[in-house]
Scaffold this active site. Structure first.
Site, mmCIF file in Angstrom:
data_model
loop_
_atom_site.group_PDB
_atom_site.id
_atom_site.type_symbol
_atom_site.label_atom_id
_atom_site.label_comp_id
_atom_site.label_asym_id
_atom_site.label_seq_id
_atom_site.Cartn_x
_atom_site.Cartn_y
_atom_site.Cartn_z
ATOM 1 N N HIS A 16 1.454 7.837 2.387
ATOM 2 C CA HIS A 16 2.218 6.613 2.646
ATOM 3 C C HIS A 16 3.247 6.884 3.749
ATOM 4 C CE1 HIS A 16 4.386 3.033 2.342
ATOM 5 N NE2 HIS A 16 4.892 3.116 1.133
ATOM 6 N N HIS A 70 -10.651 4.787 5.832
ATOM 7 C CA HIS A 70 -10.511 6.250 5.704
ATOM 8 C C HIS A 70 -11.121 6.756 4.395
ATOM 9 C CE1 HIS A 70 -7.685 6.690 9.163
ATOM 10 N NE2 HIS A 70 -7.329 5.468 8.822
ATOM 11 N N ARG A 117 -5.215 15.797 4.997
ATOM 12 C CA ARG A 117 -6.540 15.169 4.835
ATOM 13 C C ARG A 117 -6.970 14.548 6.159
ATOM 14 N NH1 ARG A 117 -8.774 10.103 3.418
ATOM 15 N NH2 ARG A 117 -10.707 10.280 2.235
ATOM 16 N N ASN A 119 -3.277 9.723 13.270
ATOM 17 C CA ASN A 119 -4.672 9.717 13.702
ATOM 18 C C ASN A 119 -4.873 10.745 14.813
ATOM 19 O OD1 ASN A 119 -5.641 7.680 12.009
ATOM 20 N ND2 ASN A 119 -5.192 6.052 13.457
ATOM 21 N N ARG A 135 -11.254 4.336 -0.697
ATOM 22 C CA ARG A 135 -10.219 3.799 0.194
ATOM 23 C C ARG A 135 -10.801 2.664 1.033
ATOM 24 N NH1 ARG A 135 -9.212 9.167 -0.502
ATOM 25 N NH2 ARG A 135 -7.071 9.961 -0.383
ATOM 26 N N ARG A 166 2.668 -1.402 7.538
ATOM 27 C CA ARG A 166 2.112 -0.257 6.807
ATOM 28 C C ARG A 166 3.013 0.102 5.634
ATOM 29 N NH1 ARG A 166 0.818 4.720 10.603
ATOM 30 N NH2 ARG A 166 -0.500 5.351 8.856
ATOM 31 N N PHE A 172 -4.307 -6.365 10.848
ATOM 32 C CA PHE A 172 -5.057 -5.216 10.336
ATOM 33 C C PHE A 172 -6.254 -5.623 9.465
ATOM 34 C CE2 PHE A 172 -5.672 -1.420 7.575
ATOM 35 C CZ PHE A 172 -5.980 -0.511 8.566
ATOM 36 N N TYR A 216 0.558 0.729 1.873
ATOM 37 C CA TYR A 216 0.049 1.973 1.289
ATOM 38 C C TYR A 216 0.317 2.097 -0.209
ATOM 39 C CZ TYR A 216 -1.364 3.538 5.905
ATOM 40 O OH TYR A 216 -1.986 3.633 7.121
ATOM 41 N N ARG A 266 -6.475 1.418 -6.080
ATOM 42 C CA ARG A 266 -7.357 2.576 -5.938
ATOM 43 C C ARG A 266 -7.152 3.565 -7.085
ATOM 44 N NH1 ARG A 266 -7.886 7.343 -3.133
ATOM 45 N NH2 ARG A 266 -5.679 7.613 -2.675
HETATM 46 FE FE1 HDD Z 1 -3.673 3.181 7.667
HETATM 47 C C1 HDD Z 1 -5.181 4.792 5.104
HETATM 48 C C2 HDD Z 1 -3.611 6.111 9.487
HETATM 49 C C3 HDD Z 1 -2.489 1.472 10.407
HETATM 50 C C4 HDD Z 1 -3.359 0.415 5.785
HETATM 51 N N1 HDD Z 1 -4.285 5.078 7.372
HETATM 52 C C5 HDD Z 1 -4.886 5.539 6.232
HETATM 53 C C6 HDD Z 1 -5.174 6.933 6.383
HETATM 54 C C7 HDD Z 1 -4.743 7.301 7.617
HETATM 55 C C8 HDD Z 1 -4.173 6.130 8.233
HETATM 56 C C9 HDD Z 1 -4.830 8.679 8.242
HETATM 57 C C10 HDD Z 1 -5.870 7.808 5.352
HETATM 58 C C11 HDD Z 1 -4.894 8.536 4.506
HETATM 59 C C12 HDD Z 1 -5.628 9.428 3.551
HETATM 60 O O1 HDD Z 1 -6.201 10.424 4.009
HETATM 61 O O2 HDD Z 1 -5.623 9.120 2.369
HETATM 62 N N2 HDD Z 1 -3.224 3.673 9.588
HETATM 63 C C13 HDD Z 1 -3.163 4.943 10.096
HETATM 64 C C14 HDD Z 1 -2.551 4.900 11.409
HETATM 65 C C15 HDD Z 1 -2.250 3.603 11.675
HETATM 66 C C16 HDD Z 1 -2.657 2.817 10.520
HETATM 67 C C17 HDD Z 1 -2.296 6.112 12.285
HETATM 68 C C18 HDD Z 1 -1.597 2.990 12.876
HETATM 69 C C19 HDD Z 1 -0.799 3.608 13.657
HETATM 70 N N3 HDD Z 1 -3.071 1.285 8.054
HETATM 71 C C20 HDD Z 1 -2.585 0.780 9.222
HETATM 72 C C21 HDD Z 1 -2.142 -0.580 9.026
HETATM 73 C C22 HDD Z 1 -2.366 -0.872 7.708
HETATM 74 C C23 HDD Z 1 -2.960 0.310 7.117
HETATM 75 C C24 HDD Z 1 -1.528 -1.455 10.099
HETATM 76 C C25 HDD Z 1 -2.099 -2.139 6.932
HETATM 77 C C26 HDD Z 1 -1.282 -3.068 7.261
HETATM 78 N N4 HDD Z 1 -4.259 2.677 5.808
HETATM 79 C C27 HDD Z 1 -3.976 1.491 5.225
HETATM 80 C C28 HDD Z 1 -4.388 1.430 3.771
HETATM 81 C C29 HDD Z 1 -4.958 2.863 3.551
HETATM 82 C C30 HDD Z 1 -4.818 3.500 4.909
HETATM 83 C C31 HDD Z 1 -5.255 0.284 3.409
HETATM 84 C C32 HDD Z 1 -6.341 2.966 2.938
HETATM 85 C C33 HDD Z 1 -6.274 4.042 1.909
HETATM 86 C C34 HDD Z 1 -4.864 4.347 1.794
HETATM 87 O O3 HDD Z 1 -4.150 3.586 2.651
HETATM 88 O O4 HDD Z 1 -4.370 5.134 1.019
HETATM 89 O O5 HDD Z 1 -3.299 1.162 2.966
#
Ligand code: HDD
Length: 715
Positions: free
Chosen positions: A343, A79, A116, A152, A76, A362, A165, A366, A373
């Site tokens: 997602h 995370h 998770r 979170n 990822r 977001r 981001f 996702y 991935r």
């Molecule tokens: Fe995110 C993963 C939580 C903002 C893009 N995010 C990811 C995971 C968590 C969060 C818990 C791990 C999920 C797992 O266990 O597979 N993210 C947050 C929270 C945010 C946040 C609470 C703000 C309130 N995230 C955020 C933004 C973006 C992303 C603004 C993009 C514009 N996040 C991602 C991602 C991930 C991710 C890149 C990486 C792996 C995945 O999604 O599956 O898309």
């Protein structure tokens, strides 16, 4: 009532039953190739002669190595390091008044979940104890489809718009030229970005607090962060904020301890979660909601759409609506924990988004990330991601498609397939978006109502006890102290002085710097090149709330005096008093704590009554940072204790980390090694008579305090 129980058990097991069809168990089976051909020799490749070259013909060797060569998938992007478990969610009473979400209607239904937890910045193999936000992502397998609450353990986020981001993540990840440092924010690029983005200040306060170094994944809160919507049957909307409250309370370790745990056991959190579930100590959280009527949207001193703001519990109380229990470890880390795809856009009727610009971004990110991935738009077919609801549509083909869709029809509308699959009416569960009225011009801009970057950072700091404030100050001294660029340190001191003058001065002292008398005007650098800078200048809005007890972990510790699942080290050597061990062990286990016998060597040692006792860990393996409290049972221990520097270091460290230390008849040892004045007030529980029951009660009570912070100043 009997039926209700059966119903809830059936509902809880629905996902496990669904996963069963993909499970494979090799017990008592013969080994085969992927094609089912039985393998006779899995140890040697096919060769031209015993000492000759391997033959290209060896399809068995090629299959094995090819598979191996392709075993890894991209981790990822954030995370990457995570641990997960199965369980269920159960609502306490119907939430029908606010939402039509199926899983929030019937208290007899247990909805299966897969949850998770993760760190954000580190790679898959990084340490669990990094100073970082923890991800808290819950997938609810509801009868209406999957609902993901991807939150979170901190209720706010660094930035206000998803556009930033990638910049935030590039800044915090290891620096791109040398890939250093791993799983750490204490480096120039992170603080360079932060010091130019005042909107990050509130989240920075949380990340510099002990919230960012939890004692256990089972002892941290979770938050949905954004404001979402609940929609009821009458299509009425209420704003909602989600909170997970851990049954064991919210607890942390200290930074020195966190760094040492990273060396002693970098799987500390993962192992703790796994073992708790294996031991039947199922972690539990209650789900709380803050519900805000649509009409109150503009009644706050901040914008409900701004993800850098909380809604204080004093302003809108939290209503507890249900519980989540995690009661089953995954069978296979890769298949489940690694391949699970969360997602925020996976929602069900009754829940909807708001226009929070971070959430909106977001909703794109996702699915997009799963494509690289997991490699295919068919990631929803991977067993852990598969819905338990019926699933029919006209999506087809793509890499690794599992489903065999029968018939000629893969389009809508159609007459050849009788119009199937049919679109669902609302009363059949068909999803419709909340029809919010929008009357706007297209702009690339940010609302001025997002401009207050400091007030809630100040509220957070003001709400902490002095101990917690000291920890924040020290965290900032550590992080900023590691920087190579003084200009970044100075900019940060300028920003901190906007939060609290004393905070900034104390951090400055630690850095050997002065708080700039006229700091760079904290312009918001996150604006466009032609933007009216004045419009975006951060503004402090006077807050009616000066302090919120709910924001302090220590002020809330009375809520969680339990010592269940806490770990106690028993320091032992030959001749140790058996009765003392047995008495304390029984008393602790009755409270749900567990103990480990630590001695100079593994195997067994002889106790006072001549019996043998099994040693769990030698001093070579054990470390004080892996325990919550230390007990020194009476016996011929004292001589050994005094002469052993490893033991003294063990106890010294527990002392330094403000943990409870209990000792029978070892006062002399304690007193010669520590301050004479130490007493129960300081969490040092001494006992003259090893059979005194009040001693054990005092020890357990002291453990309920978790840490004795009054010791910290002296240290
Ligand atoms: Fe995110 C993963 C939580 C903002 C893009 N995010 C990811 C995971 C968590 C969060 C818990 C791990 C999920 C797992 O266990 O597979 N993210 C947050 C929270 C945010 C946040 C609470 C703000 C309130 N995230 C955020 C933004 C973006 C992303 C603004 C993009 C514009 N996040 C991602 C991602 C991930 C991710 C890149 C990486 C792996 C995945 O999604 O599956 O898309």
């Amino acid at each position: 009532m009997k039926n209700v129980k059966k119903h809830s058990q059936d509902s809880e097991n629905r996902k496990q039953q669904d996963l069963e069809i993909n499970k494979s168990d090799a017990t008592d089976q013969l080994m085969t190739t992927d094609q089912g051909l039985k393998i006779n020799d899995d140890n040697n490749s096919l060769k031209a002669g015993e000492r000759g070259p391997s033959l290209l013909e060896d399809f068995i060797l090629r299959e094995k190595i090819t598979h191996f060569d392709h075993e890894r998938i991209p981790e990822r992007i954030v995370h990457a390091r995570g641990s997960a478990a199965h369980g269920y969610f159960q609502v306490y009473e119907s939430m029908e008044k606010y939402t039509k979400a199926g899983f929030l209607q019937d208290p007899s239904i247990k909805t299966p979940v897969f949850t998770r937890f993760s760190t954000v910045a580190g790679s898959r193999g990084s340490t669990d104890l990094a100073r970082d936000i923890r991800g808290f992502a819950v997938k609810f397998y509801t009868e209406q489809g999957n609902y993901d609450l991807v939150g979170n353990n901190v209720p706010v986020f660094f930035i206000q718009d998803a556009m930033k981001f990638p910049d935030l993540v590039h800044a915090v990840k290891p620096e791109p030229n040398n890939e250093m440092p791993q799983a750490a924010s204490a480096h120039d690029t992170f603080w360079d970005f932060i010091s130019l983005m005042p909107e990050t200040m509130h989240t920075i306060m949380w990340v510099m607090s002990d919230r960012a170094i939890p004692r256990s994944l089972r002892m941290m809160e979770g938050f949905g962060v954004h404001t979402f919507r609940f929609i009821n049957k009458n299509n009425e909307s209420h704003f909602v904020k989600f909170h997970w409250k851990p049954k064991l309370g919210t607890h942390a370790v200290v930074w020195d301890e966190a760094q040492k745990i990273s060396g002693k056991n970098s799987d500390f959190h993962r192992q703790d979660l796994w073992e708790a579930i294996e031991n039947g100590d199922y972690p539990e959280w209650e789900l709380g909601v803050q519900i805000i009527p649509e009409a109150d949207e503009h009644k706050f001193e901040f914008d409900l759409l701004d993800p850098t703001k909380i809604v204080p519990e004093e302003t809108v109380p939290i209503t507890i609506i249900g519980k989540m229990v995690l009661n089953r470890n995954p069978d296979n880390f890769f298949a489940e924990t690694e391949q699970v795809a969360f997602h925020p856009g996976h929602i069900v009727p009754g829940i909807d988004f708001t226009n929070d610009p971070l959430l909106q971004g977001r909703l794109f990110s996702y699915t997009d990330t799963q494509l690289s991935r997991l490699g295919s738009p068919n990631f929803h077919e991977i067993p852990i991601n598969r819905t338990i609801a019926p699933m029919f549509n006209n999506q087809r083909d793509g890499h690794m498609r599992q489903e065999i869709n029968v018939g000629r029809i893969s389009y809508h509308p159609n007459s050849l397939g009788g119009g199937c699959p049919f679109q669902a009416k609302i009363d059949e569960g068909g999803f419709t978006s909340f029809n919010e009225r929008i009357d706007a011009q297209k702009v690339r801009d940010r609302s001025e109502s997002f401009s207050d970057h400091f007030s809630q950072a100040t509220l957070f700091f003001n709400s902490q006890t002095q101990t917690e404030k000291n920890h924040i100050i020290n965290a900032l001294r550590f992080e900023l102290g590691k920087l190579e660029t003084p200009a970044i340190q100075n900019r940060m001191l300028g920003l901190l002085s906007q939060i609290d003058k004393t905070l900034a001065e104390k951090v400055a002292q630690g850095l050997g710097l002065k708080v700039p008398s006229s700091p760079d005007k904290p312009m918001n650098h996150g604006v466009g090149a032609d933007a009216d800078q004045h419009k975006y200048e951060p503004k402090k809005v006077t807050q009616s709330l000066k302090s919120s007890d709910a924001l302090s972990m220590l002020k809330n510790k009375t809520l969680s005096k339990t010592i269940a699942t806490r770990q106690v080290a028993f320091i032992c050597s030959e001749g140790v008093d058996r009765a003392a061990i047995n008495g304390m062990k029984a008393a602790l286990e009755k409270e749900g704590a567990s103990i480990k016998i630590i001695a100079p060597h593994l195997g067994t040692i002889k106790t006072s009554d001549g019996s043998e006792i099994k040693v769990d860990q030698s001093f070579l393996i054990a470390s004080s940072v892996l325990f919550d409290a230390v007990y020194i049972p009476d016996g011929k221990n004292t001589k050994f204790l005094n002469s052993n520097s490893v033991v003294i270091e063990f106890i010294n460290e527990a002392y330094k980390h403000c943990k409870v230390i209990g000792a029978d008849k070892s006062e002399i040892f304690i007193k010669t090694n520590f301050n004479e004045k130490l007493d129960a007030e300081q969490g040092i529980i001494l006992n003259a008579d090893s059979q005194d029951k009040t001693f054990r009660i005092s020890f357990i009570d002291a453990m309920g305090e978790h840490r004795f912070w009054n010791r910290e100043e002296e240290v």
